[in-house]
Scaffold this active site. Sequence first.
Site, PDB file in Angstrom:
ATOM      1  N   THR A  44      30.273  36.007  48.951  1.00  0.00           N
ATOM      2  CA  THR A  44      30.301  36.859  47.770  1.00  0.00           C
ATOM      3  C   THR A  44      31.369  37.905  47.969  1.00  0.00           C
ATOM      4  O   THR A  44      31.293  38.715  48.899  1.00  0.00           O
ATOM      5  CB  THR A  44      28.943  37.533  47.475  1.00  0.00           C
ATOM      6  OG1 THR A  44      29.144  38.604  46.555  1.00  0.00           O
ATOM      7  CG2 THR A  44      28.287  38.057  48.731  1.00  0.00           C
ATOM      8  N   ILE A  45      32.373  37.855  47.157  1.00  0.00           N
ATOM      9  CA  ILE A  45      33.492  38.783  47.276  1.00  0.00           C
ATOM     10  C   ILE A  45      33.030  40.213  47.024  1.00  0.00           C
ATOM     11  O   ILE A  45      33.635  41.176  47.495  1.00  0.00           O
ATOM     12  CB  ILE A  45      34.615  38.368  46.296  1.00  0.00           C
ATOM     13  CG1 ILE A  45      35.971  38.902  46.772  1.00  0.00           C
ATOM     14  CG2 ILE A  45      34.307  38.796  44.880  1.00  0.00           C
ATOM     15  CD1 ILE A  45      37.162  38.297  46.027  1.00  0.00           C
ATOM     16  N   ASP A  46      31.894  40.365  46.308  1.00  0.00           N
ATOM     17  CA  ASP A  46      31.359  41.698  45.988  1.00  0.00           C
ATOM     18  C   ASP A  46      30.684  42.365  47.179  1.00  0.00           C
ATOM     19  O   ASP A  46      30.342  43.546  47.119  1.00  0.00           O
ATOM     20  CB  ASP A  46      30.341  41.610  44.843  1.00  0.00           C
ATOM     21  CG  ASP A  46      30.973  41.209  43.524  1.00  0.00           C
ATOM     22  OD1 ASP A  46      32.213  41.176  43.449  1.00  0.00           O
ATOM     23  OD2 ASP A  46      30.222  40.935  42.564  1.00  0.00           O
ATOM     24  N   ARG A  82      40.965  36.788  43.785  1.00  0.00           N
ATOM     25  CA  ARG A  82      40.076  35.677  44.157  1.00  0.00           C
ATOM     26  C   ARG A  82      40.830  34.492  44.746  1.00  0.00           C
ATOM     27  O   ARG A  82      40.295  33.754  45.569  1.00  0.00           O
ATOM     28  CB  ARG A  82      39.297  35.193  42.938  1.00  0.00           C
ATOM     29  CG  ARG A  82      38.243  36.129  42.457  1.00  0.00           C
ATOM     30  CD  ARG A  82      37.539  35.681  41.200  1.00  0.00           C
ATOM     31  NE  ARG A  82      37.792  34.341  40.752  1.00  0.00           N
ATOM     32  CZ  ARG A  82      36.875  33.540  40.197  1.00  0.00           C
ATOM     33  NH1 ARG A  82      35.645  33.974  40.066  1.00  0.00           N
ATOM     34  NH2 ARG A  82      37.183  32.348  39.771  1.00  0.00           N
TER      35      ARG A  82
END
Length: 540
Positions: free
Chosen positions: A310-312, A466
């Site tokens: 999860t890039i978050d 991304r």
Amino acid sequence: FVAMEAISPAISSGVSVPYNKSSVLTQSHGLSSLLLRKARSPANHSSISSRISLVRASAIQHSKTSASIDLTDPNWKSKYERDFEQRFSIPHVTDVFPDAEAIPSTFCLKMRSPTEDFVGGYPSDEEWHGYINNNDRVLLKVISYSSPTSAGAQCIDPDCSWVEQWIHRAGPREKIYFRPEQVKAAIITCGGLCPGLNDVIRHIVITLEIYGVKNIVGIPFGYRGFSDKDLTEMPLSRKVVQNIHLSGGSLLGVSRGGPSVSEIVDSLEERGINMLFVLGGNGTHAGANAIHNECRKRKVKVAVVGVPKTIDNDILHMDKTFGFDTAVEEAQRAINSAYIEAHSAYHGIGVVKLMGRNSGFIAMQASLASGQVDICLIPEVPFNLHGPHGVLKHLKYLIETKGSAVICVAEGAGQNLLEKTNAKDASGNTVLGDFGVHIQQETKKYFKEVSIPIDVKYIDPTYMIRAVRANASDGILCTVLGQNAVHGAFAGYSGITVGIINTHYAYLPIPEVIAYPKSVDPNSRMWHRCLTSTGQPDFI
């Protein structure tokens, strides 16, 4: 509480992840989940610090009266530690197959030459001391708070008693529960793109081959690949994956949604897959846990291991997830461009929108790293645009005193200020309004009303970030996560995920990391550091 980012409604209806509010203080960042519910109330107009104090007191009181922790019991601490150990115990194949055979590991780095047949283990003249003992543990929390008023304090009782919370250390075991020549391993990548996906795929494949596995496949386009007859397995080997880490994206492709749990397990049985490596976020992991449970129910020996993607950075307990460092680094380009545009224009204002549906980690750390941001807005901290203490009034002050300003916003910030929609994406997530565009428009409107000319530039680098390849920091993280995922599967663990905890790598049961998304604690030292850097006031 779980955003099903890569699993169908059929799976989401079959996954139940309990959310125990009484354990918020021990399970994640501390108070932010409780703070969100209180702070987002429109009637709350007191200062941030006073609200945090109120919520902390409320949380401690809630903990005191919790049915799960009786603080009047003199033995409550040891009982809590036992309960924690039970919650964080990790499922093993011997739970369902008590007679499962344990054989000597085929993973030994003392043997360098290729070996065709090493079912009984690599030949070695001396014992190799590179294995992890099953009783090795990693400490989850490392700060002993002396008071609940300490910044970021996570307390179970009013005295902030020290309670040890240990989780399983990751790494290769001396005994394994799968014979390499009988393994068919599959890898899937779900959800959206994230820097580092190819790095993880690469090292899962390389490590599987070191164990002696020859049958490795990639399932194309996430869970969808299990049901779509037009999508065929992709054979994987070291030769195939050797250089894939040099590019962004995913070799296997990504998608959201997919078939039911039952259909996926049917497909696993038909294909003869007995190791499944799942790369994805909260929703993907919920699906992986459902697959694990269905396999146990059917008594099918399959190791299901997750790698959090999860890039978050919103996965519970973990220091960080892969792709996050790269995202923060790449965001610097956008912020610097916004700064140059704003600084070069007469009354210039640069607005940058970064990823972060429910958590503002990228916006916070990118703002902190750049040193060029004047206002950082994240979902966890409420704010007003208008009014005497609003964002726009402060923006006017910046223009009058500095001549320019840079605003960094997380995509999930300010959603209460936008018109709500009932639209959902393929994962069942609510489609967010574009707050970046909204603040751009409101800024233009406000300054027109006060007769101050401005020049606003809006930058949304989401898809550029991304799609990039992982940086060096994420490359190392992905490498170790991929290796440890394979070690965990061969050790016989299933229904687990691997992560970095206080700089050490550990295995955690999936339900404990997907109970709810991790978010920024507004009373944490990191958020305080961000505020110190930007110099922004409370916007309430």
